[in-house]
Design an enzyme around this catalytic site. Sequence first.
Site, PDB file in Angstrom:
ATOM      1  N   SER A   1       0.898  -1.215   0.093  1.00 47.34           N
ATOM      2  CA  SER A   1       0.265  -0.005   0.002  1.00 47.34           C
ATOM      3  C   SER A   1       0.936   1.308  -0.158  1.00 47.34           C
ATOM      4  CB  SER A   1      -0.936  -0.137   1.269  1.00 47.34           C
ATOM      5  OG  SER A   1      -1.903   0.815   1.118  1.00 47.34           O
TER       6      SER A   1
ATOM      7  N   ASP B   1      -5.703  -3.353  -2.585  1.00 48.10           N
ATOM      8  CA  ASP B   1      -4.749  -3.307  -1.560  1.00 48.10           C
ATOM      9  C   ASP B   1      -4.067  -4.468  -0.914  1.00 48.10           C
ATOM     10  OD1 ASP B   1      -3.589  -2.376   1.021  1.00 48.10           O
ATOM     11  OD2 ASP B   1      -4.360  -0.466   0.357  1.00 48.10           O
TER      12      ASP B   1
END
Length: 605
Positions: free
Chosen positions: A362, A473
């Site tokens: 991320s 993600d």
Amino acid sequence: MSLTNQQREFWHARLASHLSGLFHTADAAALAELEANAEWVSLRGGETLFRQGDAGDAAYVLVSGRLRALDASAGERTLNDIGVGETVGEMALLSPDRRSATVYAVRDSLLARLSAQDFHRLIERHPNVLQRISVLLVQRLRQQDRAHTQARSAPRTIAVVPAGTCTGSEAFTQRLAQALAAHGATTRLDAGCVRAALGVEGDADSPQVVQWLNEQELAHRFVLYETGTQAAEWARRAVRQADHVLLVGEAHSSPALGEVERHLATGGSSARAPRRSLVLLHPSADAVPSGTAAFLTPRRIDSHYHVRLDRDADFARLARCLTGTGIGLALGGGGARGFAHLGVLRALAEAGVPIDWVCGTSSGAFVAALAAQGLSPEAAHAQCRAQFSSLRDPTLPLVALLAGRRIRAGLERAFGALTIEDLPLPYFCISTNLSRATQTVHEHGSLLRAIRASLSLPGILPPVNIAQDLHVDGGLVNNLPIDVLAAKPEIGVVLAVDVSAEVEMRAPEDMTAEISGWRLLWQRLNPWTARSEVPSIMSLLTRSALVASVHWARERGTAGAASLYLRIPVADLRLLAFERIDEIAARGYESTREPIRAWWRQRGG
């Protein structure tokens, strides 16, 4: 195996030394009996010692060469490497169970076979040997149960092979030998060395040459075999003698296979060959890597490195990675809290800690990519401030709350069409394959697309289409990829930075289970109405995306695989507070500066 009297004396002396080290609690009579009963077994590189499921009837001591143990039931997953002086197959001495793994020779190897029958007779007279075998088995099982199951035995012999039309491999080998010398005694050998020492050609496949080469390996921690471009038979011998093959090419040259490479090309499973790495040479630090994928495509390569000829630090980094002592940095995800990684980069640079490999998830994937580009901490901070101080571009929330245009534009400005292969430092990032419910480790291809996938919090940013699979993600499956980094055989030290909070989003006392969005909106618009501090939908979605990964990391204890685990105090920082970049970066620096300095001093840095 047929040995001359001189060779038999030489190898028996080596076996006696290994047995003494392995069974140091045994008395001299027991050791002498073990040595006398041993049978010699010779394997060429790629040959199998035994297969998973075979009957166990003996254990082996590796006297020269290198072995690899595979789990054949898991697609030939590597369990561990066996180096000189280690044993393999010890379970057969205690139990008639079948072999639990397949073991083969990575390169030409010589072993001493200890039969179970001889061993049982031995322990009747010397019971203390049984205790030592039990200890060896426990150590082996512990090694295989570690989170990182890749081999940790560093290579002793390295063959340097010119890739393509490279003419600078000799100068490169000299520089590499100097860097390896910091890790142990190192020597360079080519066909001329054999000719000078023995009066025969280095390509002579004779016991005399083999014994002399093994003597050099015993006298040095590392041996570099230079294949050159002429002697094809010597090149084959060098590669057969190598634990690791380095293909060295000049980055500006043609990526086509060179003559020596074509001569050495062999078929078969990649698991049955020594580990291969590509080194691309660049004339100076100003050179920008490009076109790396063209070199990788026609070759079977396990890892690759960019080395600038005017940077001693690049040779030192390569030496650390080759010896399994590389320093890897893993950066966790956490929205805007990931800006704290910028402060950590500054603290590492000030302490003089070299970084050999970077990875992240991320927001950690983005900051790690800046470090992999070779940017200074100050330049990385400026890049973040310029591109990502605000990411809000709301849209009709049919797929996500944000359209993602701003974040893509920022990534394009930061990385353009850069590929992961062309980054000066080795790099990977993590995303979640939503279509297949699996983790994806991005080590090749578009850097922009990989980071965009790793950043795509479900419900907040749209997923990324990669080969028609939806990627979101990476924090859903692995918010801090310590385990993936630690599993790499090049890495011996893992630095991990966690920007997640142990406790997140406590509910206000007046919060109920039924909430009217219209009432909350009125409270925020009316300055005379008291506001209820309930979490926003974006905060809830963000925390929900990370909670499973954080939970499983705790359960698995992955933090224990890190040599230095740094948790940044971020609980009071909103996950989407991108406008507070300077404050968050400063917190990362202040909270890690002293722990990093103390850790590095303790290691002698």
